[in-house]
Write a protein that holds these residues in place. Structure first.
Motif, PDB file in Angstrom:
ATOM      1  N   SER A  73      51.552  38.163  39.812  1.00 40.06           N
ATOM      2  CA  SER A  73      53.088  36.838  39.321  1.00 40.06           C
ATOM      3  C   SER A  73      51.718  35.405  39.343  1.00 40.06           C
ATOM      4  O   SER A  73      52.142  34.433  38.814  1.00 40.06           O
ATOM      5  CB  SER A  73      54.096  36.952  40.373  1.00 40.06           C
ATOM      6  N   GLU A  74      50.905  35.637  40.644  1.00 46.86           N
ATOM      7  CA  GLU A  74      50.681  34.324  40.733  1.00 46.86           C
ATOM      8  C   GLU A  74      49.409  34.229  40.788  1.00 46.86           C
ATOM      9  O   GLU A  74      48.281  33.263  40.446  1.00 46.86           O
ATOM     10  CB  GLU A  74      50.793  33.891  42.434  1.00 46.86           C
ATOM     11  N   THR A  75      48.774  35.252  39.698  1.00 43.69           N
ATOM     12  CA  THR A  75      47.697  35.564  39.400  1.00 43.69           C
ATOM     13  C   THR A  75      47.901  35.461  37.433  1.00 43.69           C
ATOM     14  O   THR A  75      48.510  36.431  36.998  1.00 43.69           O
ATOM     15  CB  THR A  75      47.145  36.382  39.419  1.00 43.69           C
ATOM     16  N   LEU A  76      46.534  35.034  36.240  1.00 38.84           N
ATOM     17  CA  LEU A  76      46.579  35.136  35.065  1.00 38.84           C
ATOM     18  C   LEU A  76      46.795  36.489  35.005  1.00 38.84           C
ATOM     19  O   LEU A  76      46.020  37.877  35.169  1.00 38.84           O
ATOM     20  CB  LEU A  76      45.804  34.899  34.508  1.00 38.84           C
ATOM     21  N   LEU A  77      47.738  37.517  33.994  1.00 33.05           N
ATOM     22  CA  LEU A  77      47.963  38.897  33.379  1.00 33.05           C
ATOM     23  C   LEU A  77      47.018  38.695  32.325  1.00 33.05           C
ATOM     24  O   LEU A  77      47.230  37.982  31.172  1.00 33.05           O
ATOM     25  CB  LEU A  77      49.174  39.270  32.931  1.00 33.05           C
ATOM     26  N   GLU A  78      45.380  39.117  32.445  1.00 30.22           N
ATOM     27  CA  GLU A  78      44.622  38.934  30.690  1.00 30.22           C
ATOM     28  C   GLU A  78      45.445  40.140  29.980  1.00 30.22           C
ATOM     29  O   GLU A  78      45.876  41.022  29.674  1.00 30.22           O
ATOM     30  CB  GLU A  78      43.264  39.404  31.364  1.00 30.22           C
ATOM     31  N   PHE A  79      44.531  39.201  29.107  1.00 32.18           N
ATOM     32  CA  PHE A  79      44.623  39.441  27.377  1.00 32.18           C
ATOM     33  C   PHE A  79      44.570  41.243  27.821  1.00 32.18           C
ATOM     34  O   PHE A  79      43.731  42.004  27.439  1.00 32.18           O
ATOM     35  CB  PHE A  79      43.118  38.864  26.456  1.00 32.18           C
ATOM     36  N   HIS A  80      45.271  42.346  27.150  1.00 31.12           N
ATOM     37  CA  HIS A  80      45.221  43.181  26.290  1.00 31.12           C
ATOM     38  C   HIS A  80      46.244  44.191  25.496  1.00 31.12           C
ATOM     39  O   HIS A  80      47.312  43.663  25.529  1.00 31.12           O
ATOM     40  CB  HIS A  80      46.016  44.277  28.311  1.00 31.12           C
ATOM     41  N   THR A  81      45.034  45.151  25.068  1.00 33.37           N
ATOM     42  CA  THR A  81      46.391  45.264  24.005  1.00 33.37           C
ATOM     43  C   THR A  81      46.932  46.991  25.382  1.00 33.37           C
ATOM     44  O   THR A  81      46.607  47.908  25.668  1.00 33.37           O
ATOM     45  CB  THR A  81      45.196  46.274  23.319  1.00 33.37           C
ATOM     46  N   GLU A  82      48.274  46.987  24.829  1.00 32.93           N
ATOM     47  CA  GLU A  82      49.434  48.272  25.930  1.00 32.93           C
ATOM     48  C   GLU A  82      48.150  49.203  25.964  1.00 32.93           C
ATOM     49  O   GLU A  82      48.846  49.736  24.275  1.00 32.93           O
ATOM     50  CB  GLU A  82      50.058  47.975  25.626  1.00 32.93           C
ATOM     51  N   ARG A 126      41.194  42.664  28.261  1.00 25.36           N
ATOM     52  CA  ARG A 126      39.532  41.712  28.721  1.00 25.36           C
ATOM     53  C   ARG A 126      39.150  42.823  30.387  1.00 25.36           C
ATOM     54  O   ARG A 126      37.783  42.634  30.836  1.00 25.36           O
ATOM     55  CB  ARG A 126      40.480  40.595  28.995  1.00 25.36           C
ATOM     56  N   GLU A 127      39.809  43.159  31.026  1.00 26.25           N
ATOM     57  CA  GLU A 127      40.257  43.277  32.121  1.00 26.25           C
ATOM     58  C   GLU A 127      38.709  44.759  31.825  1.00 26.25           C
ATOM     59  O   GLU A 127      38.355  45.723  32.872  1.00 26.25           O
ATOM     60  CB  GLU A 127      41.021  43.894  33.210  1.00 26.25           C
ATOM     61  N   LEU A 128      39.692  45.652  31.533  1.00 22.31           N
ATOM     62  CA  LEU A 128      39.306  47.348  31.188  1.00 22.31           C
ATOM     63  C   LEU A 128      38.355  47.561  30.457  1.00 22.31           C
ATOM     64  O   LEU A 128      37.715  48.319  30.700  1.00 22.31           O
ATOM     65  CB  LEU A 128      40.962  47.887  30.859  1.00 22.31           C
ATOM     66  N   LEU A 129      37.789  47.531  29.105  1.00 28.43           N
ATOM     67  CA  LEU A 129      36.652  47.801  28.588  1.00 28.43           C
ATOM     68  C   LEU A 129      35.510  47.126  28.880  1.00 28.43           C
ATOM     69  O   LEU A 129      35.107  46.537  29.953  1.00 28.43           O
ATOM     70  CB  LEU A 129      36.524  46.679  27.005  1.00 28.43           C
ATOM     71  N   ALA A 130      34.326  48.487  29.241  1.00 28.46           N
ATOM     72  CA  ALA A 130      33.499  48.573  29.707  1.00 28.46           C
ATOM     73  C   ALA A 130      32.228  48.408  28.530  1.00 28.46           C
ATOM     74  O   ALA A 130      31.532  49.955  29.368  1.00 28.46           O
ATOM     75  CB  ALA A 130      33.182  49.736  31.073  1.00 28.46           C
ATOM     76  N   PRO A 131      31.553  48.209  28.401  1.00 25.08           N
ATOM     77  CA  PRO A 131      30.913  48.237  27.396  1.00 25.08           C
ATOM     78  C   PRO A 131      29.515  48.272  28.237  1.00 25.08           C
ATOM     79  O   PRO A 131      29.414  47.210  29.476  1.00 25.08           O
ATOM     80  CB  PRO A 131      30.608  46.633  26.469  1.00 25.08           C
TER      81      PRO A 131
END
Length: 324
Positions: A137-146, A234-239
Motif C-alpha cells: 500500500s505505501e509503495t508504488l506498485l509499478e507498471f505491469h501487464t498481469e 517494469r520490475e520483472l523484465l530482465a534484459p
C-alpha cells in the motif's frame, strides 16, 4: 468511450444479481453458469458497450463501469485481512457485477499458485506485504501487464471497488500501447517486436524459491505490427542485452507519457485490456481500522491468443506454464 455510467440501470442490475446463488463459493461453476444467463439480459446500453470493448478494445485500453450497485459502507463487512474468503461468505453486490459482466466477456479463471487457487480475490492492504504484491500500500506498485510471463495470461483484469482508501489517494494508472506506440521510433518498434526478453515471475509462481531468476520469456510487442499487443513489466523484465535495455527504456518512457489515472470509488468496476496495456497503483496510507480500501479482482480469459484450448468453464483453475 472509457466511462460508462450505470446508475440509471441499478434496479435492473439488482434484479439480475438477485437471481444468482447467494453463496457463490459453494459451487463456482454453477454460480458462473447462472451469471452467464444473467449476462445475456444486461441492459442494452451496457451489453452493447461491453460487446464493442470485447471485440475491438479502445484507445485507452480500459472501460470503467461507474455507479454499479454497492452496499452502504456501514452494511459492508469489515475489510478482509486474510485470504481466501470463507466459502460461506454471502454474495456481495459487486461480486455479482463481476460475475455477470465478466461472463459477457469470457471465462473467469483461477490460477493454482495464486491466492490459494481462488477465482475471486479480495485486494486489501496488508502489513509487510511484498513490494510486488497487490497487498502493498505505501509503495508504488509499478507498471505491469498481469502475468505477461504466463501462457494462460488473462485477457482482462477486472477490479471492483467496494471501499476506497480513506483519503482517496490510491490511483490506478493505465498505459495503453495504442496511445504509446506513436511515441516509439520505428527502429525501437522493430527491435522489440516479437523479441523474447528474459522475465522473472511474481512471488506466487516461484515454486517456493526466493527468486529463481528469469524463468520465462516475454515479447514486449507482438501480434499485428500496426496494432501490437503489449507485454511489459517494469520490475520483472530482465534484459541481458544492452540494446534491449535501451529499447525497453524508450518504450517505458512512452508508456509513462500516455498513462491515464483512474481513481476508483465504491460502485466502480474497471475492466483492463491486459493484452494492450500495463497498469500500476499509486501509494496510499491504511489505517488498519477495518474500513481500509477493499477491491475485488477477477481474471477473464477469452478465445484470443491461445488462452483457451476447448472445453473450459468459467471458474476453472489453471496451472502455471511459463512463456518461452
Amino acid at each position: 468511450m472509457t466511462v460508462l455510467p450505470c446508475s440509471p440501470h441499478s434496479a435492473e442490475l439488482l434484479a439480475l444479481a438477485a437471481g444468482l446463488p447467494r453463496v457463490p463459493r459453494r459451487d463456482l461453476h454453477g454460480f458462473f453458469d447462472a451469471a452467464h444467463t444473467a449476462a445475456a439480459a444486461l441492459p442494452e446500453l451496457m451489453g452493447t458497450a461491453l460487446d464493442a470493448f470485447n471485440a475491438d478494445g479502445n484507445q485507452a485500453g480500459y472501460l470503467l463501469l461507474r455507479g454499479l450497485p454497492v452496499e452502504d459502507d456501514d452494511v459492508l463487512p469489515t475489510t478482509p485481512d486474510r485470504t481466501p474468503a470463507p466459502v460461506d461468505r454471502p454474495l456481495l453486490h459487486l461480486e455479482a457485477m463481476l460475475a455477470i459482466v465478466g461472463r459477457r466477456l469470457g471465462l473467469h479463471t483461477g490460477y493454482r499458485e495464486l491466492r490459494s487457487a481462488s477465482v475471486y480475490h479480495d485486494v486489501y492492504p496488508s502489513p509487510g506485504a511484498h513490494y510486488l504484491s497487490s497487498e502493498t500500500s505505501e509503495t508504488l506498485l509499478e507498471f505491469h501487464t498481469e502475468m505477461a510471463y504466463h501462457v494462460r495470461q488473462p485477457n482482462y483484469v477486472m477490479l471492483a471497488c467496494s471501499r476506497a482508501d480513506h483519503e482517496r489517494k490510491a490511483i490506478t494508472l493505465v498505459g495503453s500501447i495504442r496511445r504509446a506506440l506513436p511515441l516509439v521510433p520505428d527502429d525501437i518498434r522493430t527491435h522489440l517486436f516479437g523479441r523474447p526478453i528474459p522475465c522473472r515471475v511474481d512471488v506466487a509462481f516461484r515454486g517456493g524459491a526466493e527468486d529463481p531468476g528469469a524463468i520465462a520469456d516475454v515479447k514486449p510487442l507482438y501480434g499485428d505490427p500496426r496494432d501490437p499487443f503489449l507485454g511489459y513489466d517494469r520490475e520483472l523484465l530482465a534484459p541481458r542485452d544492452h540494446a534491449d535495455v535501451e529499447a525497453l527504456a524508450v518504450l517505458s518512457k512512452a508508456l509513462d507519457e500516455v498513462r491515464e489515472p483512474v481513481r476508483l470509488v465504491p460502485g466502480d468496476v474497471l475492466i483492463v485490456d491486459n493484452f494492450r496495456t500495463t497498469h500500476a497503483r499509486t501509494p496510499f496510507t491504511p489505517r488498519w481500522d477495518g474500513k481500509d480500501r477493499w477491491l475485488h479482482r477477477v481474471y477473464i480469459r477469452t478465445d484470443r491468443n491461445g488462452q483457451l484450448s476447448g472445453g473450459e468453464r468459467a471458474g476453472d483453475v489453471v496451472d502455471f506454464v511459463p512463456r518461452h
